[in-house]
Design a protein around this motif. Structure first.
Motif, PDB file in Angstrom:
ATOM      1  N   GLU A  79       0.792  -1.069  -0.115  1.00  0.00           N
ATOM      2  CA  GLU A  79      -0.007   0.144  -0.150  1.00  0.00           C
ATOM      3  C   GLU A  79       0.815   1.195  -0.032  1.00  0.00           C
ATOM      4  N   TYR A  81       0.529   5.091   0.806  1.00  0.00           N
ATOM      5  CA  TYR A  81      -0.668   5.830   1.370  1.00  0.00           C
ATOM      6  C   TYR A  81      -0.725   7.288   0.449  1.00  0.00           C
ATOM      7  N   THR A 103      -6.978   2.382  -7.803  1.00  0.00           N
ATOM      8  CA  THR A 103      -5.933   1.823  -7.211  1.00  0.00           C
ATOM      9  C   THR A 103      -4.555   2.628  -7.173  1.00  0.00           C
ATOM     10  N   ASP A 104      -3.890   2.273  -5.928  1.00  0.00           N
ATOM     11  CA  ASP A 104      -2.707   2.945  -6.008  1.00  0.00           C
ATOM     12  C   ASP A 104      -1.614   2.130  -7.017  1.00  0.00           C
ATOM     13  N   SER A 259      -8.769   2.784   3.234  1.00  0.00           N
ATOM     14  CA  SER A 259      -9.024   1.516   2.992  1.00  0.00           C
ATOM     15  C   SER A 259     -10.600   1.237   2.543  1.00  0.00           C
ATOM     16  N   GLU A 512      -3.918  -7.794   6.024  1.00  0.00           N
ATOM     17  CA  GLU A 512      -2.936  -6.922   5.718  1.00  0.00           C
ATOM     18  C   GLU A 512      -2.446  -6.092   7.141  1.00  0.00           C
ATOM     19  N   ARG A 514      -0.375  -3.068   8.854  1.00  0.00           N
ATOM     20  CA  ARG A 514       0.362  -1.825   8.557  1.00  0.00           C
ATOM     21  C   ARG A 514       0.855  -1.195   9.744  1.00  0.00           C
TER      22      ARG A 514
END
Length: 633
Positions: A79, A81, A103-104, A259, A512, A514
């Protein structure tokens, strides 16, 4: 989160078509991406991907993802950010890039078209990615600053392979399964394998904060793109440092709340994870879901302070108690998620608390990194205390105090006085980096040589394990020794131990994890803070404690750090004794050709008789033996 893999041809032999090798590689990582699978090949390069959908749950985010003309393809795990900010800063839409998703991943693809591999310095997040540039006929591999996301590679005469997990590389039967003796030597010191080596000879890890270029002709170049500067600013005022650190912690948490799926918190009851709950609370509308793990052994159990935090912030809180039968059930299978010998005692508890969270959330915030940023380990306080202790004449230290400490009875309690005093005394006359290692060392060089079989002693010319710490200590830009030790923790212990546990045990359940305390804006700022401010006297995490005074219960701020670890010393002498005797028994030990059965038996006997606490060493040997049986045979 996802799993990525790929292979490029270095010679005339084409890569296997889709449906062959690439499918086998992606199939090994289904736990990393249960939502989708994608593959692509052009005969020279092949890319594979397993997807766990977190942002933009539609199929528009499928990978491998290509740019508009198909000249650049990307597979990506992680991810980023600040991807929306980067899309605006570089005006990607205005420059004609067409977006088919939110999406990133797609932002990274177009950002690469604009900036090339230099884009990596702009990314704030956790990531491992492979980019095939058909225009340049080369592959780029990139990994985040702290190695939060894994990336491994193997090269032979005809192919270059990469993957998120070693097992995906081993899916290609042409990749040999041979023990790296140097990695084994280091593992027996650390209970984990420091990168960029792995336990398999010929398989390597892309180091954190690096990118690699691999051409179709086989030329490989490795480049570091970032490091903590530790350019200390002695003009900083404590009040401003406290305010700024709180602001940056808050911003780091806010970034990691992006998210399209539910988010929870792994809550230990320590200051780091408690801070995450406190900073998350004002930013979410629904009650926070928190998850804790504990033990029936009181000195290892942190459920009570976790309940205090959960009650204070009104979280929906759940707990799991890990018992010896649960550990037995998971051995040796949990190592299939790690692919290497690994003996951090927090791994199995993290597996079970992740299992507790799965089904309710997809993303978990975790407090790893706080001790490395804010100086929270006993080793940091011990370093300062040792400077005072060394004022005592050596003959008194070694002739009077040392013998008294060595007579203390062995204790299996967590961080017992006996353990701390013996470790403290043992590091007094060492180089600061070596003394820092001494606190974490599992087996000494002499003990390891005594364990090795004659064949290993003849074949192995080991590099010293302290080289990992000394290299960082030497290159660090810090002007004081304490900040150099923090640099070691950030560059070695954090990525090579903590992040392995964090990634593998959460991804085992398709979660996931973080880690806000690895935010580069926060870590770079704190690297500038003078050591005297981080650790005034022996008060660990001073800046964080002051910053959170109005945010956390006082009992949490005053709590002594325990840390998540299983009581394996006691369990190996009791409930798990049969497992230890089985895997570390003479027949199995001799079958590896690596160790002397009688030397291993001596460690076992001394531990069972409580003459010495060999719990960490035996847990390490047990895990090594299980890994060897699973992967080497």
């Amino acid at each position: 989160m996802c799993g990525i893999c790929g292979i490029i041809r270095l010679g005339p032999e084409p890569v296997d078509p889709v449906g062959g090798l690439l499918d086998r590689m992606t199939d090994t990582m289904v736990h990393r991406g249960p939502d989708d699978r994608g593959t692509w090949t052009d005969g020279v390069a092949a890319l594979g991907h397993r997807r766990l959908s977190v942002i933009d749950l539609s199929r528009a985010g499928r990978q491998p993802m290509a740019n508009e003309d198909g000249s650049v393809l990307l597979v990506y795990n992680g991810e980023v950010y600040n991807f929306r900010e980067l899309a605006e800063r570089y005006d990607l839409r205005g420059r004609g890039h067409v977006f088919r998703s939110r999406t990133d991943t797609e932002v990274l693809l177009h950002l690469y078209e604009e900036l090339g591999v230099a884009m990596v310095s702009e990314l704030n997040g956790m990531f491992a990615m492979g980019i095939w540039d058909a225009r340049e006929r080369c592959l780029f591999l990139l990994r985040d600053r702290y190695g939060i996301k894994p990336l491994f590679y193997h090269r032979d005469e005809h192919h270059f392979r990469f993957a998120s997990e070693i097992k995906a590389l081993l899916a290609d039967e042409r990749v040999p399964r041979k023990v790296s003796l140097q990695a084994m030597h280091d593992f027996l010191t650390f209970d984990y394998v420091p990168g960029p080596q792995t336990s398999f000879e010929g398989i390597h890890e892309l180091p954190p904060a690096h990118w690699m270029r691999v051409s179709e002709h086989g030329e490989c170049t490795l480049n570091r793109y970032w490091d903590l500067a530790f350019a200390t600013d002695e003009s900083l005022q404590e009040r401003w440092v406290v305010e700024r650190s709180l602001e940056l912690m808050d911003r780091a948490v806010q970034r990691r709340l992006v998210s399209d799926v539910p988010i929870g918190v792994l809550l230990s009851g320590g200051m780091d994870s408690s801070a995450l709950v406190a900073l998350m609370k004002p930013r979410v509308a629904e009650p926070i879901r928190t998850y804790s793990v504990g033990f029936d052994e009181p000195t290892f159990d942190e459920r009570k302070p976790a309940r205090t935090v959960a009650g204070h912030f009104g979280t929906i809180h759940q707990e799991v108690v890990v018992t010896p039968p649960m550990v037995r059930e998971l051995l040796p299978g949990y190592l299939r998620y790690i692919d290497e010998p690994y003996a951090d005692g927090s791994a199995i508890p993290t597996y079970y608390v992740s299992a507790l969270a799965r089904g309710e959330v997809v993303v978990l915030l975790s407090g790893e990194g706080g001790d490395e940023v804010f100086a929270g380990y006993d080793t940091h306080a011990a370093f300062k205390a040792s400077r005072l202790f060394r004022r005592i004449p050596r003959w008194i230290r070694n002739g009077v105090i040392g013998p008294l400490v060595n007579r203390l009875p062995v204790s299996h309690h967590k961080l017992s006085l006996e353990f701390r005093l013996k470790r403290f005394l043992g590091g007094q006359d060492l180089h600061p980096a070596d003394a820092h290692l001494w606190w974490r060392i599992v087996l000494t060089e002499a003990q390891k040589q005594g364990l090795y079989s004659p064949a290993v002693r003849n074949a192995l010319r080991p590099e010293p394990p302290e080289r990992h710490f000394r290299e960082v200590f030497g290159r660090s830009g810090a002007s004081d020794a304490l900040n150099r030790l923090l640099h070691i923790d950030s560059a070695v212990f954090l990525p090579d131990d903590l992040m392995i546990k964090n990634d593998r045990m959460t991804m085992a359940h398709s979660l996931e994890a973080r880690v806000p305390f690895t935010d580069p804006e926060l870590t770079e700022f704190m690297s500038r803070v003078p050591a005297r401010m981080k650790l005034p006297g022996l008060r660990k995490k001073h800046v964080m404690r002051v910053a959170l005074e109005n945010h956390l219960p006082r009992s949490i701020l005053r709590r002594k750090k325990i840390g998540l670890e299983m009581p394996y010393s006691r369990w190996l002498g009791g409930d798990l004794k049969d497992v230890l005797l089985d895997y570390c028994g003479p027949e199995r030990v001799e079958g590896t050709g690596l160790f002397r059965p009688e030397a291993v038996r001596t460690l076992v006997d001394e531990h069972l008789a409580m003459r010495r606490d060999h719990g960490r060493a035996l847990w390490g040997l047990l895990n090594f033996m299980m890994w060897h049986e699973l992967y080497i045979g």
